[in-house]
Design a protein around this motif. Structure first.
Motif, mmCIF file in Angstrom:
data_model
loop_
_atom_site.group_PDB
_atom_site.id
_atom_site.type_symbol
_atom_site.label_atom_id
_atom_site.label_comp_id
_atom_site.label_asym_id
_atom_site.label_seq_id
_atom_site.Cartn_x
_atom_site.Cartn_y
_atom_site.Cartn_z
ATOM 1 N N HIS A 151 0.816 -1.218 0.000
ATOM 2 C CA HIS A 151 0.000 0.000 0.000
ATOM 3 C C HIS A 151 0.848 1.266 0.000
ATOM 4 N N ILE A 152 1.977 1.259 0.684
ATOM 5 C CA ILE A 152 2.803 2.471 0.717
ATOM 6 C C ILE A 152 3.464 2.711 -0.639
ATOM 7 N N VAL A 153 3.790 1.638 -1.363
ATOM 8 C CA VAL A 153 4.306 1.798 -2.729
ATOM 9 C C VAL A 153 3.250 2.477 -3.602
ATOM 10 N N HIS A 154 2.001 1.999 -3.501
ATOM 11 C CA HIS A 154 0.928 2.606 -4.287
ATOM 12 C C HIS A 154 0.659 4.051 -3.853
ATOM 13 N N SER A 155 0.745 4.311 -2.553
ATOM 14 C CA SER A 155 0.496 5.675 -2.085
ATOM 15 C C SER A 155 1.574 6.633 -2.597
ATOM 16 N N LEU A 156 2.821 6.168 -2.657
ATOM 17 C CA LEU A 156 3.898 7.002 -3.207
ATOM 18 C C LEU A 156 3.674 7.260 -4.696
ATOM 19 N N GLU A 185 12.224 14.947 -3.985
ATOM 20 C CA GLU A 185 12.029 14.459 -2.618
ATOM 21 C C GLU A 185 11.168 13.188 -2.606
ATOM 22 N N ILE A 186 10.140 13.163 -3.457
ATOM 23 C CA ILE A 186 9.279 11.983 -3.534
ATOM 24 C C ILE A 186 10.050 10.820 -4.148
ATOM 25 N N MET A 187 10.844 11.107 -5.155
ATOM 26 C CA MET A 187 11.674 10.081 -5.789
ATOM 27 C C MET A 187 12.641 9.472 -4.766
ATOM 28 N N LYS A 188 13.191 10.326 -3.910
ATOM 29 C CA LYS A 188 14.138 9.860 -2.888
ATOM 30 C C LYS A 188 13.444 8.915 -1.898
ATOM 31 N N LEU A 189 12.217 9.255 -1.512
ATOM 32 C CA LEU A 189 11.449 8.385 -0.608
ATOM 33 C C LEU A 189 11.221 7.019 -1.237
ATOM 34 N N TYR A 190 10.859 7.029 -2.504
ATOM 35 C CA TYR A 190 10.594 5.781 -3.223
ATOM 36 C C TYR A 190 11.856 4.923 -3.284
ATOM 37 N N GLU A 191 12.977 5.550 -3.602
ATOM 38 C CA GLU A 191 14.246 4.811 -3.687
ATOM 39 C C GLU A 191 14.646 4.242 -2.332
ATOM 40 N N GLU A 192 14.401 5.003 -1.260
ATOM 41 C CA GLU A 192 14.729 4.525 0.088
ATOM 42 C C GLU A 192 13.882 3.316 0.467
ATOM 43 N N LEU A 193 12.624 3.363 0.096
ATOM 44 C CA LEU A 193 11.733 2.238 0.402
ATOM 45 C C LEU A 193 12.169 0.976 -0.337
ATOM 46 N N VAL A 194 12.509 1.140 -1.617
ATOM 47 C CA VAL A 194 12.813 -0.016 -2.464
ATOM 48 C C VAL A 194 14.243 -0.519 -2.277
ATOM 49 N N ASN A 195 15.189 0.403 -2.132
ATOM 50 C CA ASN A 195 16.612 0.012 -2.154
ATOM 51 C C ASN A 195 17.291 -0.068 -0.797
ATOM 52 N N SER A 196 16.678 0.477 0.242
ATOM 53 C CA SER A 196 17.329 0.508 1.558
ATOM 54 C C SER A 196 17.603 -0.904 2.084
ATOM 55 N N GLN A 197 18.689 -1.017 2.821
ATOM 56 C CA GLN A 197 19.058 -2.302 3.442
ATOM 57 C C GLN A 197 18.503 -2.442 4.862
#
Length: 291
Positions: A151-156, A185-197
């Motif tokens: 859901h957070i992916v879709h919300s982003l 800033e939104i792109m950065k949030l998305y990348e953090e969600l997907v790529n963060s360790q």
């Protein structure tokens, strides 16, 4: 393919009901745009018994699709964003026939994105954003982390689309490329969600906090259209809201959006007595005008 399909579209072009014809051919790296067909022929008509009529053709080792679409259906797709491919066809397709510059004027309208259409589209996108965010938060609080992630992916994604609309563009083609330029800033949030360790729970916790701020900062603009309509009278029943000629477009996201706006003090609940003791009708009222 144009030569092969010429007899089909020429026959249609000769009919006074036909407004325009566009052909989109499959590109090697853009198969989704044509649903794997070698070519898509889009014929736009003034009116028809069915809003959408589709035929498939085969020629030797090639396949083609014919879509006959009414002007009313096309404009609904554009407004609701419910058929993303249509934007690709309109932007990138080859115009084979254009009665009275119908397609030319349509492209100008898309490019200029009239203000009213933008306000309504922002409202619909904001409602979807709230639905996904609230559902995701509920899953997170109940420790259903994979569902919360979905859901957070879709919300982003809805947040990204909202940012694109705010800047006067249609968010239908390569949304994340657009957002990268418009709202990094939104792109950065998305990348953090997907790529963060980080562990998933920690990633989600940080994302919900950051999203809360970004959503709050966009609430006034996001509900501008809804607020304009609600300001037309003092109190609304849910039946009246859901059956309004514009607000019904918010569909299943409407109730959740109202509850969010009550929580944020944009809308207040007015209780009206019924015949049953202690039972009240629940009405809704715009609490404050948006500046």
């Amino acid at each position: 393919m144009e030569d092969i399909l010429r007899p089909i579209y020429q026959e249609r072009a000769s009919q006074t009901n036909t407004l325009g014809v566009i052909m989109t051919e499959k590109l090697q790296k853009a198969i989704p745009a044509t649903d794997t067909f070698d070519a898509v022929l889009l014929i736009l008509v003034e009116e028809a018994d069915e809003p959408v009529f589709v035929k498939h053709y085969t020629y030797k080792d090639k396949k083609a699709a014919l879509h006959i679409v009414t002007d009313k259906q096309l404009r609904e797709w554009i407004l609701l964003g419910s058929n993303r491919k249509i934007f690709d066809w309109l932007y990138n397709g080859k115009v084979l026939f254009d009665r009275n510059e119908y397609i030319h004027n349509l492209k100008v309208e898309l490019r200029e994105f009239p203000f009213y259409g933008r306000k309504l589209k922002m409202g619909l996108e904001f409602a979807k954003l709230i639905r996904r965010y609230m559902d995701g938060k509920a899953f997170f609080e109940n420790r259903h982390y994979f569902d919360a992630y979905n859901h957070i992916v879709h919300s982003l994604h809805h947040l990204a689309r909202l940012a694109v609309i705010e800047n006067g563009f249609h968010p239908e083609v390569t949304v994340w490329n657009q957002v990268k330029q418009i709202e990094p800033e939104i792109m950065k949030l998305y990348e953090e969600l997907v790529n963060s360790q980080e562990p998933l729970e920690k990633r989600l916790e940080l994302l919900f906090l950051a999203s809360e701020f970004l959503i709050h900062s966009r609430t006034k603009q996001g509900i501008n259209h809804l607020a304009d309509v609600l300001a037309e009278k003092d109190e609304w029943s849910i039946h009246d809201i859901m059956n309004h000629e514009e607000l019904y477009l918010y569909a299943v996201d409407l109730s959740m959006l109202l509850e969010y706006l009550i929580d944020k003090h944009f809308i207040e609940v007015v209780n009206v007595e019924t015949k049953g003791q202690g039972i009240y009708h629940r009405y809704y009222k715009l609490k404050k005008k948006l500046s």
